[in-house]
Design an enzyme around this catalytic site. Structure first.
Site, PDB file in Angstrom:
ATOM      1  N   SER A 107      97.684  57.083 -48.780  1.00 29.94           N
ATOM      2  CA  SER A 107      98.232  57.169 -47.365  1.00 29.94           C
ATOM      3  C   SER A 107      97.938  58.362 -46.613  1.00 29.94           C
ATOM      4  O   SER A 107      98.481  59.414 -47.095  1.00 29.94           O
ATOM      5  CB  SER A 107      99.637  56.477 -47.447  1.00 29.94           C
ATOM      6  OG  SER A 107     100.401  56.314 -46.062  1.00 29.94           O
ATOM      7  N   GLY A 108      97.589  58.457 -45.535  1.00 27.91           N
ATOM      8  CA  GLY A 108      97.278  59.501 -44.568  1.00 27.91           C
ATOM      9  C   GLY A 108      96.020  60.425 -44.870  1.00 27.91           C
ATOM     10  O   GLY A 108      95.734  61.227 -44.241  1.00 27.91           O
ATOM     11  N   ASN A 157     102.035  59.579 -43.402  1.00 24.32           N
ATOM     12  CA  ASN A 157     100.999  59.237 -42.224  1.00 24.32           C
ATOM     13  C   ASN A 157     101.836  58.449 -41.048  1.00 24.32           C
ATOM     14  O   ASN A 157     102.798  57.615 -41.413  1.00 24.32           O
ATOM     15  CB  ASN A 157     100.069  58.122 -42.792  1.00 24.32           C
ATOM     16  CG  ASN A 157      98.805  57.819 -42.033  1.00 24.32           C
ATOM     17  OD1 ASN A 157      99.005  58.350 -40.987  1.00 24.32           O
ATOM     18  ND2 ASN A 157      98.180  57.021 -42.334  1.00 24.32           N
ATOM     19  N   SER A 160     100.257  54.621 -41.031  1.00 20.24           N
ATOM     20  CA  SER A 160      99.861  54.050 -42.521  1.00 20.24           C
ATOM     21  C   SER A 160      99.688  52.606 -42.448  1.00 20.24           C
ATOM     22  O   SER A 160     100.629  51.960 -42.057  1.00 20.24           O
ATOM     23  CB  SER A 160     100.909  54.586 -43.510  1.00 20.24           C
ATOM     24  OG  SER A 160     100.738  54.185 -44.900  1.00 20.24           O
ATOM     25  N   SER A 161      98.602  52.270 -42.925  1.00 24.20           N
ATOM     26  CA  SER A 161      98.354  50.701 -43.304  1.00 24.20           C
ATOM     27  C   SER A 161      99.170  50.224 -44.384  1.00 24.20           C
ATOM     28  O   SER A 161      99.041  50.858 -45.490  1.00 24.20           O
ATOM     29  CB  SER A 161      96.928  50.461 -43.680  1.00 24.20           C
ATOM     30  OG  SER A 161      96.061  50.846 -42.503  1.00 24.20           O
ATOM     31  N   GLU A 389      98.734  55.344 -56.273  1.00 20.33           N
ATOM     32  CA  GLU A 389      99.882  56.099 -55.762  1.00 20.33           C
ATOM     33  C   GLU A 389     100.531  56.315 -56.933  1.00 20.33           C
ATOM     34  O   GLU A 389     100.858  55.723 -57.920  1.00 20.33           O
ATOM     35  CB  GLU A 389     100.905  54.911 -54.925  1.00 20.33           C
ATOM     36  CG  GLU A 389     100.179  54.639 -53.536  1.00 20.33           C
ATOM     37  CD  GLU A 389     101.198  53.797 -52.636  1.00 20.33           C
ATOM     38  OE1 GLU A 389     100.874  53.777 -51.521  1.00 20.33           O
ATOM     39  OE2 GLU A 389     102.327  53.649 -53.175  1.00 20.33           O
TER      40      GLU A 389
END
Length: 1138
Positions: A107-108, A157, A160-161, A389
């Site tokens: 993310s980001g 982010n 972020s998706s 992650e």
């Protein structure tokens, strides 16, 4: 003419990581940092693009850039995401190969922006036309809608998706877009009801409250104040640089372009408002007559407004929050819900309502953007999905587990497809293929997805079984089934090596993924996998009059009651991932690996540790190694010849034959070793990057020479042009001057002719006048002649007199001249005599000066010469020592460098200073040693004296430290009894193999060595099998080969020699024998143990002597060493050939 450039031109760092030299993690990160500092955010690994998030706008996405990369070779220009998009689009259009672009990263890292750039590039380069433009606009405008409902602000982010997206863009045979299909994966619906600190809910909630008109909010029964809604976090409700009101207008416009009707938009907003209202419903306990508490709604205003929005009877929904009906066969049982269960039901309804709305949105967009024609289509897929992650505080839950499972599958097909692409290119080019060894993570995928013993299967089994099901029972099941799996770790498993691992909490388990170990907390796995929505709530939703609710909750239809348990979240995700993998395997993959440089979301900051962590879990180093395992660089013959033809006289400036022949001539002329390259059908393959850099260096030198030549020719042309211009100007000036001169001459001639005519006329007139006068004079002639005759006579007399006078004057002049000459000669004689006298005086003065100088020189040489010499020597020595101080080598004893000798007469001094400096730094280095380190080096020195150039196994042991205790005998409770048996300190404890004479097979034994004895014990029980005092040990025999066999020979007649000698095998043979030798050398009461190194020696087994013979060969069981019994007197050990 178009100027051709290359990836290798004007490089900052290395544009393709395959060419980096030397390859290490440090050089990899350093190259990324160097390029990032110069705003070069894209780097290649072969055909893979690494994208660094710059956290700022860069002028590299303009229309000019699109045209620059359009229809260009992938390696022709500097790395860019447009190059990969163009390569994929051209391959789809011209070669009819379906493509997929896989965008991964945490993310980001910029995944969403990367997918936008890919789609915008494809939209820019494909065809034109009204229908095509409409399709392109719909495809592009689907992004803002999905971002509003699927993206959120996180600590990493601001956009972020929170879902995985895969879009298939469909093209016709011309390469024009026809439509698309979007698939979504695992929306993070838990964010609807709860957000971590510093994060906020999905964008649409804030956009609706900030950007909707007052009339719209009134219809939706909403207020602009964020604090009035429990589901919205307040600590980060507003984000710097994010205008929610403007974004809401953009989303409304995008929905209109995609094709949403106005009533559909209103229905969507009503469901969003209903979710906000649902979060404000609170419950209170109410006691019943049976003693159980029943939940009741505290304030029914929010419930009423929500029911009005959805068209549901308030009493029906209120009862669903208080009671639960369980159906089994033909029976129905109604139970009350307590307050905790009511809150669970409320949150479950909110999550399901939002996630189903999101899935409906995706399907609705697909209906609008799908291709209308049924002809065969070409497909380009764009995958934007979560990266690996790992939360540092160990707070990894079910969502991280599912995400990491998906990344394991993507890594698996990434390696397979990369190798397959590499192999297909080698086969296509007739290049010999060498199998590449790599870590296959199929074993990790099997651990997670196996239908019988996989973690997801056991989680589903635990969720579906009757009885009490908790996260603890699930973890117990994992500890039972997966205890022996090499990639699974748990504190409570049967595997004893994790019992004392305090980094592994009791309620957690750890999986060793390809990207590293991840610690998962088992709490919440069962609930999140169940994802239960009570049937009463589904039926209540189905009774709504809202147009969308019946579509979103079809299971609530009483006529279609299904008593089967709905599939779990893990099962659904595994099925969707399987479908995705099958889809990706049918397409040609293109990879974009996104990396974020820092956690501060700031430009110009590069955090090495963070980038290194992402490089590891993205597997980029392994990708480079796979790419470099064959040939690091390949290039078509035409561009290769065009780039390097100036390096050979035969190919420069023009090669008239085939390009391949020209490349062969070029490589032969440059004398590049044949093993460094290979010729394919259409490309040349270069194995080592050093060879490519050699060619580039030669090309740079040649270009400098050519530049000098071009400058010379240009200057010559410029001077010649200037000269010709001057010459032309001079000709023009001369022509004009000659014209002017001729005109002037003509005018002069004309004026002269006029003057001449006038003179002739005057002459004629004067002639006539003279004739007339002649007549008159003739008449007077006699008188005149007579007068003239008298005059003439008078003049003759006068002339005679004058001549006489002149003769007299000439005699006087000659006499005066003679007297002057005599006077001048006398003067010269007198001057010469004077000069002779002066010369004698000058010569005498010079002689006196010379005598004085000679005397002074004697005095000077006797006194001042020595002082000047001493001063010169002193200055030279001072300069020498100061120079030596500046160029002093490092303090490492192995550094053999030394400054060059500046003066010949200082040679001995120079060498003596070098020797003194080396002795001094060796002493400084030794002073840093501890006693333990000193003992270790003494053992290493002893090992070198014993085995260097004698034992083939010795070089591999040089870099291994002598640890001593390899089984941790003092810490392992199983070996407490064995530890107490050893009286002295244990110098070495290791597991060795005891060779059986009967069959040559080995049995594991624990080998203990103390200062007084050695002990052999059983590995499993720790029971002592043999104990030998060191005085009973006579010698040790080993071979010269690369094996670990050694024989401990006992003294004849000793108590320990009853069972015979010991034939053992160990990977740490060098350390064992060195320690035995050192113990014998330091002991005064016994002889030093002798070491026999031979490929054939005798071993005493009880009463028989057996010969152990070592041969080189290839064992049947693989690459290891094999021992086999040949007869009663011979054991043959087969050692692999080096």
């Amino acid at each position: 003419m178009e100027v051709k450039t290359s990836l290798l031109d004007n490089m900052i760092g290395v544009g393709d990581m395959v060419l980096i030299e030397p390859l290490s993690e440090d050089t990899f990160i350093e190259n990324l940092k160097k390029r990032f500092d110069h705003n070069e955010i894209y780097t290649y690994i072969g055909s893979v693009v690494i994208s660094m998030n710059p956290y700022k706008s860069l002028p590299i996405y303009t229309a000019e850039k699109v045209e620059e990369y359009r229809n260009r070779n992938f390696y022709e220009l500097s790395p860019h995401i447009y190059a990969l998009a163009d390569e994929a689009y051209r391959s789809l259009r011209e070669q009819d190969n379906d493509q997929c672009i896989l965008i991964t990263g945490e993310s980001g890292a910029g995944k969403t922006e990367a997918s936008k750039f890919v789609m915008s590039y494809v939209a820019a380069v494909c065809g034109k036309g009204q229908e095509v433009s409409k399709v392109k606009e719909q495809l592009l405008q689907s992004n803002p809608v999905l971002e509003a409902f699927g993206n959120a602000k996180t600590v990493r982010n601001d956009n972020s998706s929170r879902f995985g997206k895969y879009m298939d863009i469909e093209f016709d045979f011309k390469g024009d877009p026809l439509g698309g299909v979007i698939s979504n994966y695992l929306l993070e619906k838990s964010r609807v009801v709860k957000q971590p600190r510093g994060e906020r809910n999905f964008h649409i909630f804030y956009q609706l409250l900030s950007g909707a008109s007052d009339d719209t909010l009134k219809k939706l029964k909403l207020d602009r104040d964020f604090s009035k809604y429990n589901y919205l976090s307040l600590d980060s409700a507003t984000v710097n640089g994010l205008d929610d009101a403007a974004s809401f207008r953009t989303v409304r416009n995008a929905m209109q372009i995609v094709g949403f009707m106005e009533d559909e938009v209103q229905s969507i907003l009503e469901l969003v408002a209903a979710v906000l209202k649902l979060g404000n419903i609170e419950f209170k306990p109410e006691s019943r007559c049976n003693g159980y508490d029943e939940s009741r709604v505290k304030d029914k205003n929010d419930l009423k407004e929500m029911c009005e929005l959805l068209g549901i009877e308030q009493s029906v929904l209120e009862r669903a929050f208080s009671f639960r009906t369980v159906e089994a066969k033909m029976e129905k049982v109604s139970t009350t819900l307590n307050v905790a269960q009511a809150y669970y039901a409320r949150d479950a309804l909110a999550k399901n309502l939002y996630s189903r709305l999101f899935s409906w949105l995706v399907n609705r967009i697909n209906e609008s953007i799908k291709a209308q024609t049924k002809t065969r289509k070409k497909v380009m897929g764009v995958l934007d999905i979560y990266g690996f992650e790992i939360f540092e505080d160990g707070d990894n839950s079910f969502e991280q587990f599912i995400i990491n499972y998906c990344n394991e599958k993507l890594q698996q097909i990434f390696i397979e497809l990369t190798l397959r692409e590499e192999q297909e290119e080698y086969v296509r080019e007739d290049i010999e293929w060498t199998n590449i060894e790599y870590f296959n993570n199929a074993i990790i995928c099997d651990l997670i997805e196996n239908n019988k013993n996989g973690i997801l299967a056991m989680l589903d089994e635990e969720c579906l079984r009757p009885g009490t099901v908790t996260d603890e029972t699930f973890l117990d099941k994992l500890n039972t089934v997966c205890a022996e799996h090499q990639h699974f770790e748990s504190r409570q498993s049967k595997n004893s090596k994790f019992l004392t691992d305090h980094s592994l909490p009791h309620n957690c388990f750890r999986i060793q993924h390809y990207a590293g170990k991840v610690l998962y907390r088992a709490e919440g796995f069962v609930d999140k996998n169940n994802d239960l929505l009570y049937r009463d709530l589904s039926q209540a939703m189905y009774k709504a009059n809202h147009s969308l609710i019946k579509i979103l909750f079809p299971e609530g239809n009483p006529a279609k009651v299904n008593l089967k348990r709905p599939p779990t979240a893990g099962f659904q995700f595994r099925a969707s991932v399987g479908t995705l993998m099958k889809n990706l395997l049918t397409k040609n993959p293109n990879y974009i690996r996104c990396i974020k440089p820092n956690d501060k979301k700031a430009a110009h900051i590069f955090t090495d540790s963070l980038v290194c962590h992402q490089v590891r879990y993205l597997g980029l180093m392994e990708n480079v190694r796979v790419r470099r395992a064959g040939y690091a660089f390949r290039q078509a013959y035409d561009p290769c010849l065009e780039r390097y033809k100036m390096l050979c006289k035969q190919t420069w400036p023009h090669w008239k034959g085939p390009a391949r022949d020209g490349v062969e001539v070029l490589m032969k002329d440059l004398q590049v070793p044949a093993e460094e390259f290979a010729y394919g059908r259409s490309k040349i393959f270069i194995r080592n990057p050093r060879t490519l850099f050699f060619l580039e260096e030669k090309r740079s030198q040649c270009l400098e020479d050519l530049a000098t030549l071009i400058q010379k020719i240009y200057r010559g042309w410029k001077c010649r042009t200037h000269f010709l211009l001057l010459k032309k100007s001079q000709v023009v000036v001369a022509a004009w001057y000659r014209r002017f001169a001729q005109q002037k001459k003509y005018q002069n001639i004309r004026s002269s002719a006029l003057v001449l005519q006038s003179f002739i006329r005057g002459w004629k007139a004067r002639k006539l006048l003279r004739e007339l006068k002649h007549k008159k004079r003739c008449e007077e002639a006699v008188t005149t002649i007579s007068a003239y005759w008298h005059g003439t006579q008078a003049r003759w007399e006068l002339r005679r007199l004058k001549e006489e006078a002149r003769n007299k004057h000439a005699v006087s002049v000659i006499w005066a001249a003679w007297l002057g000459t005599k006077a001048r000669r006398e003067l010269q004689r007198l001057k010469h005599e004077a000069r002779s006298k002066q010369a004698v005086s000058v010569i005498w003065a010079c002689w006196q000066g010379t005598k004085v100088r000679r005397e002074y020189r004697k005095f000077f040489r006797a006194n001042a010469g020595k002082k000047i010499y001493d001063f010169t020597i002193q200055r030279i020595m001072q300069k020498y020592f100061l120079g030596l101080k500046k160029t002093m080598p490092s303090m490492s004893p192995i550094d053999k460098s030394w400054p060059a000798r500046p003066y010949g007469f200082l040679d001995r001094t120079h060498q003596e200073l070098r020797r003194i400096f080396h002795l001094w730094r060796c002493k400084k280095y030794r002073s840093q040693f501890t006693e333990e380190k000193k003992a270790t080096y003494e053992e290493k020195l002893a090992a070198s004296e014993l085995f260097k150039d004698k034992k083939a196994l010795y070089p591999s042991s040089v870099g291994q430290p002598f640890k001593g205790d390899y089984v941790e005998i003092t810490k392992n409770p199983k070996y407490q009894k064995l530890n107490s048996f050893a009286e002295d300190k244990v110098l070495l404890a290791d597991v060795v193999s005891k060779i059986n004479r009967a069959n040559g097979k080995g049995a594991p034994r624990i080998f203990l060595l103390t200062k007084k004895s050695l002990v052999l014990a059983d590995q499993k029980t720790g029971q002592v099998k043999a104990s030998v005092p060191l005085p009973d040990l006579s010698s040790v025999s080993v071979s010269t080969q690369n094996d670990g066999f050694f024989a401990l020979k006992l003294k004849e007649g000793s108590a320990s020699a009853a069972k015979g000698d010991f034939l053992l095998s160990s990977d740490r043979l060098i350390e064992i024998i060195t320690k035995l030798h050192c113990i014998g050398a330091t002991s005064a009461d016994r002889n030093q143990i002798s070491i026999d190194i031979s490929d054939e020696f005798l071993v005493q087994f009880k009463q028989d002597k057996v010969c152990v013979k070592f041969i080189q060969g290839t064992p049947k069981n693989g690459n290891g060493v094999a021992c086999k019994r040949k007869n009663n007197r011979l054991l043959e050990v087969s050692v692999p050939s080096p």
